[in-house]
Motif scaffolding. Structure first.
Motif, PDB file in Angstrom:
ATOM      1  N   UNK A 277       2.796 -39.470  18.810  1.00 40.21           N
ATOM      2  CA  UNK A 277       1.650 -40.134  18.683  1.00 40.21           C
ATOM      3  C   UNK A 277       0.435 -39.333  19.760  1.00 40.21           C
TER       4      UNK A 277
ATOM      5  N   UNK B 289       4.308 -19.382  17.637  1.00 38.86           N
ATOM      6  CA  UNK B 289       4.070 -18.020  18.187  1.00 38.86           C
ATOM      7  C   UNK B 289       4.143 -18.212  19.767  1.00 38.86           C
TER       8      UNK B 289
ATOM      9  N   UNK C 124       0.837 -29.992  27.092  1.00 33.81           N
ATOM     10  CA  UNK C 124       1.179 -28.931  26.769  1.00 33.81           C
ATOM     11  C   UNK C 124       0.119 -28.501  25.623  1.00 33.81           C
TER      12      UNK C 124
ATOM     13  N   UNK D 294       6.327 -27.402  -0.238  1.00 33.70           N
ATOM     14  CA  UNK D 294       5.687 -26.612   0.741  1.00 33.70           C
ATOM     15  C   UNK D 294       4.343 -26.407   0.619  1.00 33.70           C
TER      16      UNK D 294
ATOM     17  N   UNK E 182       3.859 -25.206  -3.397  1.00 34.96           N
ATOM     18  CA  UNK E 182       4.769 -25.053  -4.175  1.00 34.96           C
ATOM     19  C   UNK E 182       5.423 -26.245  -4.203  1.00 34.96           C
TER      20      UNK E 182
ATOM     21  N   UNK F 267       7.290 -18.929  21.062  1.00 37.13           N
ATOM     22  CA  UNK F 267       8.140 -17.861  21.355  1.00 37.13           C
ATOM     23  C   UNK F 267       7.662 -16.818  22.433  1.00 37.13           C
TER      24      UNK F 267
ATOM     25  N   UNK G   3       4.946 -27.765  10.848  1.00 39.55           N
ATOM     26  CA  UNK G   3       4.543 -26.987  12.101  1.00 39.55           C
ATOM     27  C   UNK G   3       3.220 -26.101  12.071  1.00 39.55           C
TER      28      UNK G   3
ATOM     29  N   UNK H 176       6.383 -28.962   5.022  1.00 42.86           N
ATOM     30  CA  UNK H 176       7.551 -28.711   3.930  1.00 42.86           C
ATOM     31  C   UNK H 176       8.531 -29.920   3.941  1.00 42.86           C
TER      32      UNK H 176
END
Lengths: 778, 230
Positions: A695, A633, A701, A568, A548, A636, A627, A601
């Motif tokens: 970088x 997810x 992780x 976005x 968009x 979270x 992201x 976005x």
């Protein structure tokens, strides 16, 4: 001659016998330098007749006697209006004036057809020859990084980032044709010289609806120079730090029947080293040559044949440290790149303004790299990659009334790939068709809607629609909005890679080969266990986005402009590697899967001010947020573990997540250009800012979430001085990166660079002055 | 005008699409549970803590050499005592694991006379691993499967970063679970493969200056034979 007479007499008889009330209006249309304008539009308002000029700029219409309002228009020129009372056959001559430079912008990329910038409803940037020249740059990446929202990213070559998407999602075109030869998705922009470029058009947001795969983030179209009437000749030389030499030669000729423009460029550099502790140069020593020729022949009255060809050749030389049996040895790295293309286009336009064109283009890219050990000149590694693409397509532009245009096309691509890393030779066929409708309402509302359908011999077919709209409630205010789908097909390595690391012993197979390769390994007893059932591996899907864009522009006068755009992109089915089996040597077998969903976005703004005559100030800023939705997810759910302080592992939470690697949240630029017309000199000062960016994964992780994983932001200040002598000599002096900023993660930024250059441009006007006496009359 | 309205609707739809919806966090089941004295809520149920196994002690062993001179010598280590055992004195019971380069051997199977078994847990946080799994342990070269802690980048405890840094980094989320020589459960996390447990993030273009083949580990042993690793 006889034929002509015959036609003429029939013609006259027809007039006499059909309608005594009819008259014939004929005439010619001329533009800059008395060049005849082919395909100029002649519109008889009262009679509702639309016609176009032929290749000689001539037209003929039949209409009724009486008052006629005639509008003559040609893209890039100020339309001319004439009201006359026609009582007998009339002959007219029109001289059109070119529009001012600010208005001259004609965009060809947004609809594969010439359009005025005003009617374009998608975000677009135009970089003109003047902008390129005043920056003193040599290669394409140097001018592109000065544009708002574009960043240079080093990854298997110098690539670009647009709307937060990487180089493999950006289509790079030269005169509307894709450049091939990407390395791990990146097309090295250093391959392209900025000499002999007329302008660069940058369309942001997906344009897969016209260009298919790879145009997911946007399209950059490099338009090469066209000759003006008469002769032109140019030569230039630039000398730059690190023993860099850039030599350029160009010349062309044009008359009413044919045009030829050719150019040659040589660039060489000794490279530079930002890490003296490693034996490899940061930027290798290289030498390259590029040449191009464009030719156009007007055949008959309404058709044109265009031929063009280009060639590029580069040799790179470097040193590498190689680990053999825990000993470091020195190797000599050489890389040879060869790229060529040849294209033929036949174009026909009808009296009514319809156009048809048929094109065939062949292009080849060949890359051979090898490493030889210095001690005994033995071959340590040899890799080759060769790609051939033949494209055949046709396009039909239909003019419905004066305000509706339908552009449709269809094509067939044949692609062949040979690689030492691939399985023998692989061939692909792609067929496609596209259609776009452009509608203008009262010069206030511009609507464009279209789609493209791609079918492919290996991967799934793809439908890419797009609709964009521009609304101008006031002369100085406009709004744009667009929604579209883009896609990127799996690339060669994702399909046909067949690679086993000779030292470590892991294997990577392309999706197309993986099942067969696994069963071969199993037969040889090399598979210890399967991590997933090989039968469950599905055919790779295209990476598909929905995008968009929405923005506004305020331009009350030519001295002030402000614009903003929000964007976005959501991309699904991102392709990544994942292990499928464990080999008996303890190593894994990898293949490619559609895994992630990613969002990019942001907001982009540009301001352009001319506070006093001669000064132009432009400023741009982009905010970017990216992201990976799977990562979000996992954060979270508390599933992300990394090594924290003192290497003690801890959980990382969503607030620490920094999005995708290599994306700066904040980027900005400020350019001040002062031009002195009296003394023919200009000063250009440009400052670029790129905020901190991730970088790599330092804490293991798997994602960007630790302060140690960010490279510092930096400023890059450039200044260029230019002076013109005797109207045809141009000298320049430029200092790039005055503050000597370096960043270990940006190998393309070596620190302060000095450039000196001189060029001679014999333009048509000068030649005309010399031979004014025997100038032909028209 | 109709189209203008349409574009406004379209525009607001786009803006709406941009605002992302947050997922709701599940409430902790212990928020609503009240336990008696001497009890503690765990996952919504009250557990008697008076008879619970003793809390484990987390210990750190620094710079255990692992064949530093590259002549294929192992360093034998006892998790039960935290001591390095001289290779001349090793027995079936006095050592648990041995280090040589990136390989970690167990006192069992093809590598020793003891009964040590182990397994590599991934996506696990050392401090959150409160109960030892009771199954899944293997010893070295059991039925030709190689070491219980597999070697190779990405297979066991480390990943090899490759040139130009050639770093060996412990894989985040890996906890090595062991059943040690005396039959007790132990958990172990490898912190570093380099002398002095350096922060490797400073090395991005060249190999670390600290010598490799020095392990820093943290570990905890439950002494009463139970599976509790709290």
């Amino acid at each position: 001659m006889h034929l002509k007479l015959y036609i003429l007499s029939i013609f006259l008889l027809a007039i006499v016998f059909t309608n005594a009330n009819e008259v014939t209006i004929s005439g010619s249309v001329y533009g800059e330098n008395k060049s005849s304008l082919a395909f100029a539009k002649i519109h008889l308002i009262d009679a509702s007749i639309l016609t176009t000029t032929n290749t000689k700029g001539e037209f003929t219409v039949h209409t009724k006697k009486g008052k006629q309002k005639i509008i003559i228009s040609y893209i890039g020129y100020v339309p001319d209006t004439l009201s006359i009372d026609v009582i007998k056959d009339t002959s007219l001559i029109f001289f059109l004036k070119p529009e001012s430079i600010a208005l001259r912008d004609v965009i060809v990329t947004a609809s594969r057809s010439s359009k005025t910038n005003q009617s374009i409803s998608v975000p677009v940037i135009v970089v003109n020859q003047e902008d390129i020249q005043s920056s003193g740059v040599i290669r394409l990446n140097e001018i592109l990084e000065e544009q708002t929202g574009l960043q240079i990213v080093e990854d298997h070559g110098t690539g670009l980032q647009m709307q937060g998407l990487s180089a493999d999602y950006i289509e790079i075109l030269v005169d509307g044709e894709p450049i091939i030869g990407r390395n791990a998705g990146t097309l090295d922009l250093r391959r392209i010289s900025v000499n002999n470029i007329d302008k660069i058009e940058i369309i942001k947001g997906p344009v897969s609806s016209l260009y298919g795969s790879d145009a997911l983030a946007g399209v950059i179209n490099i338009i090469t120079s066209e000759p003006i009437n008469g002769w032109n000749a140019e030569t230039g030389y630039k000398f730059r730090s690190y023993n860099t030499h850039d030599l350029n030669l160009a010349g062309g000729y044009k008359n009413n029947k044919l045009s030829v423009q050719s150019s040659f460029n040589r660039l060489s550099s000794s490279g530079y080293d930002l890490q003296p502790e490693s034996i490899a140069l940061t930027s290798p020593k290289f030498k390259n040559y590029s040449a191009r020729i464009n030719m156009g022949f007007l055949i008959k009255e309404r058709s044109k044949l265009s031929l063009s060809s280009d060639v590029f050749n580069e040799t790179q030389l470097n040193q590498e440290s190689i680990l053999i049996d825990s000993d470091y040895k020195t190797g000599t790295y050489t890389e040879q790149v060869f790229n060529t293309s040849a294209k033929a286009t036949y174009k026909y336009w009808s009296k009514k303004g319809h156009q048809i064109q048929i094109t065939n283009r062949f292009t080849l890219y060949d890359n051979v790299s090898e490493i030889r050990l210095v001690e005994d000149n033995s071959d340590y590694s040899y890799e080759s990659f060769k790609q051939i693409l033949n494209s055949t397509y046709g396009q039909f532009d239909l003019e419905l009334k004066r305000n509706i245009q339908i552009i449709s096309g269809a094509g067939l691509d044949y692609e062949n790939v040979f690689s030492s890393r691939y399985n023998d030779e692989d061939a692909f066929v792609r067929g496609y068709f596209f259609s776009q409708l452009d509608w203008t309402f009262q010069d206030r509302l511009f609507l464009s809607t279209g789609f493209r359908f791609d079918g492919h011999s290996i991967y799934k077919e793809q439908f890419s629609p797009k609709t964009s709209i521009k609304y101008m409630p006031l002369k100085w205010l406009s709004f744009k909005a667009s929604i579209g789908s883009g896609y990127k097909a799996p690339d060669f390595r994702q399909l046909v890679l067949n690679f086993t690391n000779p030292i470590v012993g892991y294997s990577v197979f392309g999706n197309y080969l993986v099942k067969e390769s696994l069963s071969q390994l199993e037969e040889q007893g090399l598979i210890a266990s399967y991590l997933i059932d090989p039968e469950s591996i599905a055919i790779l899907k295209n990476e598909v986005s929905w995008a968009f864009n929405g923005g506004f522009a305020i331009e009350p006068n030519s001295k002030f402009m402000v614009e903003g755009n929000w964007f976005r992109n959501q991309i699904n089915n991102l392709i990544e590697t994942s292990a499928v089996a464990r080999k008996t040597n303890g190593q894994n077998v990898f293949t490619y899967f559609n895994i992630n969903k990613v969002i990019t976005q942001g907001i982009e703004t540009n301001i352009k001010i001319t506070p006093i005559e001669g000064f132009q100030i432009t400023a741009g800023y982009q905010f970017l947020d990216t992201k990976d939705l799977d990562a979000v997810k996992k954060y979270k759910n508390g599933e992300i573990i990394g090594r924290g302080t003192d290497n003690i592992q801890r959980k990382y939470n969503l607030s620490e997540y920094g999005g995708l690697y290599n994306k700066s949240k904040h980027t900005a630029n400020l350019k001040i250009i002062y031009t002195n017309e009296k003394y023919d000199f200009s000063i250009s000062v440009r400052n670029l800012y790129r905020g901190k960016f991730g970088f790599g994964d330092i804490n293991n992780s798997g994602y960007l979430d630790d302060e140690r994983e960010y490279a510092k932001g930096y400023y890059n200040l450039d200044i260029t001085l230019q002076k013109e002598l005797f109207e045809f000599i141009n000298i320049l002096f430029s200092i790039d990166n005055i503050t000597n900023a370096t960043n270990e993660f940006l190998p393309s930024m070596p620190g302060r660079i000095y450039t000196m250059g001189i060029s001679f441009q014999l333009n048509n006007n000068l030649i005309n002055k010399l031979k004014q006496n025997n100038n032909e009359t028209i | 005008m109709k189209l203008f309205k349409l574009s406004i609707i379209l525009f607001s739809a786009l803006l709406f699409a941009a605002s992302c919806d947050e997922e709701e966090q599940l409430p902790d089941p212990c928020d609503t549970v009240v336990c008696n004295a001497g009890e503690e809520c765990q996952n919504g149920t009250c557990v008697d803590t008076t008879t619970a196994p003793p809390l484990v002690t987390v210990k750190t062993a620094n710079d255990i050499p692992a064949d530093v001179n590259m002549n294929e010598t192992k360093t034998y280590f006892s998790l039960a005592t935290g001591q390095i055992i001289d290779s001349a004195d090793i027995s079936a019971t006095n050592w648990d694991i041995a280090f040589a380069g990136t390989s970690i051997f167990l006192n069992g199977g093809s590598s020793g006379n003891g009964t040590v078994t182990a397994q590599v847990l991934s996506a696990t946080l050392f401090t959150e691993l409160e109960t030892a799994p009771t199954t899944g342990y293997v010893t070295d070269d059991e039925s030709g499967t190689g070491l219980a802690i597999p070697t190779g980048s990405g297979n066991g405890w480390y990943s090899y970063v490759g040139p130009p840094t050639h770093k060996i980094e412990p894989i985040a989320g890996v906890v090595i679970m062991l059943k040690i020589a005396n039959g007790n459960y132990a958990k172990m996390e490898i912190l570093s493969y380099y002398q002095g447990n350096p922060d490797l993030s400073q090395y991005t273009v060249s190999p670390p200056v600290e010598p490799s083949r020095y392990y820093t580990i943290r570990y905890a042993v439950q002494t009463d034979g139970s599976t509790s690793l709290k």
